[in-house]
Scaffold this active site. Sequence first.
Site, PDB file in Angstrom:
ATOM      1  N   MET A  12       0.830  -1.215   0.000  1.00 39.23           N
ATOM      2  CA  MET A  12       0.000   0.000   0.000  1.00 39.23           C
ATOM      3  C   MET A  12       0.860   1.260   0.000  1.00 39.23           C
ATOM      4  SD  MET A  12      -3.211  -0.746  -0.153  1.00 39.23           S
ATOM      5  CE  MET A  12      -4.251   0.533   0.556  1.00 39.23           C
ATOM      6  N   ARG A  32      11.904   1.076   7.495  1.00 38.17           N
ATOM      7  CA  ARG A  32      12.935   0.654   8.452  1.00 38.17           C
ATOM      8  C   ARG A  32      13.757  -0.482   7.847  1.00 38.17           C
ATOM      9  NH1 ARG A  32       9.379  -2.942  12.782  1.00 38.17           N
ATOM     10  NH2 ARG A  32       8.815  -4.506  11.236  1.00 38.17           N
ATOM     11  N   LYS A  78       1.562  -1.376   9.454  1.00 36.33           N
ATOM     12  CA  LYS A  78       0.552  -2.199  10.111  1.00 36.33           C
ATOM     13  C   LYS A  78      -0.030  -1.468  11.328  1.00 36.33           C
ATOM     14  CE  LYS A  78       0.221  -7.113  10.829  1.00 36.33           C
ATOM     15  NZ  LYS A  78      -0.155  -7.569  12.065  1.00 36.33           N
ATOM     16  N   SER A 131      -9.314   3.268   1.288  1.00 41.80           N
ATOM     17  CA  SER A 131      -9.867   2.027   0.738  1.00 41.80           C
ATOM     18  C   SER A 131      -9.541   1.884  -0.738  1.00 41.80           C
ATOM     19  CB  SER A 131     -11.391   2.011   0.906  1.00 41.80           C
ATOM     20  OG  SER A 131     -11.919   0.863   0.263  1.00 41.80           O
ATOM     21  N   GLY A 133      -7.507  -1.142  -1.813  1.00 40.17           N
ATOM     22  CA  GLY A 133      -6.470  -2.148  -2.026  1.00 40.17           C
ATOM     23  C   GLY A 133      -5.301  -1.571  -2.809  1.00 40.17           C
ATOM     24  N   LYS A 187     -14.139   4.496   7.956  1.00 39.14           N
ATOM     25  CA  LYS A 187     -13.490   3.420   7.183  1.00 39.14           C
ATOM     26  C   LYS A 187     -13.844   2.040   7.771  1.00 39.14           C
ATOM     27  CE  LYS A 187     -11.063   1.079   4.313  1.00 39.14           C
ATOM     28  NZ  LYS A 187     -10.362  -0.011   4.842  1.00 39.14           N
ATOM     29  N   HIS A 190     -17.189   1.199   6.608  1.00 38.96           N
ATOM     30  CA  HIS A 190     -17.044   0.797   5.201  1.00 38.96           C
ATOM     31  C   HIS A 190     -16.738  -0.695   5.149  1.00 38.96           C
ATOM     32  CE1 HIS A 190     -14.354  -0.360   1.914  1.00 38.96           C
ATOM     33  NE2 HIS A 190     -14.986   0.529   1.141  1.00 38.96           N
ATOM     34  N   ASN A 191     -15.791  -1.121   5.981  1.00 41.18           N
ATOM     35  CA  ASN A 191     -15.412  -2.530   5.977  1.00 41.18           C
ATOM     36  C   ASN A 191     -16.536  -3.428   6.494  1.00 41.18           C
ATOM     37  OD1 ASN A 191     -12.978  -1.395   5.217  1.00 41.18           O
ATOM     38  ND2 ASN A 191     -11.771  -2.889   6.346  1.00 41.18           N
ATOM     39  N   GLU A 194     -18.699  -3.832   3.724  1.00 40.96           N
ATOM     40  CA  GLU A 194     -17.965  -4.710   2.784  1.00 40.96           C
ATOM     41  C   GLU A 194     -18.114  -6.190   3.171  1.00 40.96           C
ATOM     42  OE1 GLU A 194     -13.695  -3.614   2.045  1.00 40.96           O
ATOM     43  OE2 GLU A 194     -13.253  -5.596   2.852  1.00 40.96           O
ATOM     44  N   TYR A 195     -17.966  -6.485   4.474  1.00 37.74           N
ATOM     45  CA  TYR A 195     -18.108  -7.876   4.924  1.00 37.74           C
ATOM     46  C   TYR A 195     -19.484  -8.421   4.532  1.00 37.74           C
ATOM     47  CZ  TYR A 195     -13.988  -8.417   8.010  1.00 37.74           C
ATOM     48  OH  TYR A 195     -12.724  -8.566   8.517  1.00 37.74           O
ATOM     49  N   ARG A 288     -17.673 -15.906   8.729  1.00 41.52           N
ATOM     50  CA  ARG A 288     -16.239 -16.155   8.478  1.00 41.52           C
ATOM     51  C   ARG A 288     -15.671 -17.043   9.592  1.00 41.52           C
ATOM     52  NH1 ARG A 288     -13.054 -10.972   5.899  1.00 41.52           N
ATOM     53  NH2 ARG A 288     -14.730 -10.229   4.551  1.00 41.52           N
TER      54      ARG A 288
HETATM   55  C1  6PG Z   1     -10.292  -1.697   1.593  1.00 39.49           C
HETATM   56  C2  6PG Z   1     -10.348  -3.000   2.356  1.00 39.49           C
HETATM   57  C3  6PG Z   1      -9.097  -3.267   3.114  1.00 39.49           C
HETATM   58  C4  6PG Z   1      -9.148  -4.512   3.978  1.00 39.49           C
HETATM   59  C5  6PG Z   1      -9.295  -5.779   3.223  1.00 39.49           C
HETATM   60  C6  6PG Z   1      -9.124  -7.025   4.066  1.00 39.49           C
HETATM   61  O1  6PG Z   1     -11.176  -0.899   1.834  1.00 39.49           O
HETATM   62  O2  6PG Z   1      -9.397  -1.508   0.793  1.00 39.49           O
HETATM   63  O3  6PG Z   1     -11.407  -2.950   3.262  1.00 39.49           O
HETATM   64  O4  6PG Z   1      -8.873  -2.165   3.944  1.00 39.49           O
HETATM   65  O5  6PG Z   1      -7.971  -4.585   4.682  1.00 39.49           O
HETATM   66  O6  6PG Z   1     -10.509  -5.833   2.597  1.00 39.49           O
HETATM   67  O7  6PG Z   1      -9.916  -7.035   5.190  1.00 39.49           O
HETATM   68  P1  6PG Z   1     -10.177  -8.401   5.944  1.00 39.49           P
HETATM   69  O8  6PG Z   1      -8.860  -9.128   6.006  1.00 39.49           O
HETATM   70  O9  6PG Z   1     -10.653  -8.067   7.314  1.00 39.49           O
HETATM   71  O10 6PG Z   1     -11.153  -9.141   5.112  1.00 39.49           O
END
Ligand code: 6PG
Length: 462
Positions: A12, A32, A78, A131, A133, A187, A190-191, A194-195, A288
């Site tokens: 990223m 690093r 991370k 967001s 990827g 965000k 958003h996830n 997304e799930y 999941r």
């Molecule tokens: C995004 C995604 C991203 C996220 C992956 C994996 O918006 O680009 O949400 O941020 O890290 O989709 O998420 P999981 O491993 O929890 O499925």
Amino acid sequence: MSEFGVIGLGVMGSSISLNLLDHGFELSVYNREQGGEGILVQQFVDTNKSKYKFKAFTDLKAFVESLQRPRRILVMIKAGVALDSLIEQILPLIDEGDILIDGGNSLYKDTERRARELKRHGIHFFGCGISGGEKGARYGPSIMPGGNKQLYQKYLAKYLEAIAAKDTGGKACCSYIGEGGAGHFVKMIHNGIEYAEMQLIVELFDCLKSTHSYEDISKIFESWKSQGLDSYLLDITIDILNKKEEDDFLLDKILDRASNKGTGAWSSIAAFELGSVNTMMASSVFARYISSFKSERERFHVPKAISQQAFDLDKLRKAYQFARIINHHQGFEILSIASKSYSWDLNLQEICRVWTNGCIIRSGFMNRCIDYFAAERSLLNHEFIMDDLRNSEQAIVDSIKKGLDNRIPLPCLGASLDYWVSITTRQLPANLIQAMRDYFGAHRYQRNDSDPDELFHTNWEA
Ligand code: 6PG
């Protein structure tokens, strides 16, 4: 001196760095050396030095000193302890007025804590949801920055809005979200959405896979795109269904254990904490989790009936449409509730717009939501949306019944229907819950024939 710095040259971080370079910004990058990671800097330099001019470092002090003040540093590492440790290392090197931007998937409460702690040192901290990827980061992500509004506009908007994806009108899919942890909260939700969007698609796939070939399923999904169901996630599903490894479908070789990095669970925890009903994201997280109990599933396996009943495609499509509306409704509801609880003043319409391109949940429906949220703060306040839901209730009921007959778990479709039935039911059996609570714990109850502020207790055993 560089005008912008990026820390972290993983997938990223390096993609965003190239995106910044494409837009002509003077950039310094750092990674690093520890853990053999110095190679990332070398690779970044080797791959890109012929095309771009930039400064690259494995020495944090030299990196910091290469930046104009106030320093603008985007951290792409991370989330969690790694970020706290980086902040500890960089703090003695940076100066009052400098700006740190966390572009990872950090928990919004951690962002609030970091912002508070850094403020004591005069450092401005921004929690920035990003967001899209790898591809999004490289060519245009959806960006959700949270922190101080004036500073965002003065020092960051220029950079973040340049690299962001653009909406249909050419405007950046990046917009100031709110104070403190607001950007990371948005965000996170958003996830959560997304799930559930992903889980809905896999449930549809499960409904179709014993009666249709992958090619057929991909064609069915393709045809649904022109019926209001187009989305990035449906697009990638179509690609996945067609992906072969020699003569076999790659999908058939992938172990059916879904991983996660926690944002779906955080969204669900936030729902519990805020008193928001987000059953679809929660059931998607649990779906999941249960998939990861692979050995139990092998051990307890009950065979399905040999002949599976075919689903009515039209009903299944309507069920999907129904569930997507409820999913978006639940997602925006928690934003609305959080906005009030945390005084963030979230602009739901603008959040929709930011989510129309670059991000994972971009879709035709999200585009339409911009108009829906212009007029109302809740999707269910629109009579035509309620009509849609009423008109497709029977289709989702029939689809779920068929799923049960076929022994297909449909937790997310089911959660959407349960939500709808509950929210449209005047009398729920919660009176019995209240009676039980009062019976064993003297918790008291309100009466429907009295002032709602008045609480009653009954000696149930008398
Ligand atoms: C995004 C995604 C991203 C996220 C992956 C994996 O918006 O680009 O949400 O941020 O890290 O989709 O998420 P999981 O491993 O929890 O499925």
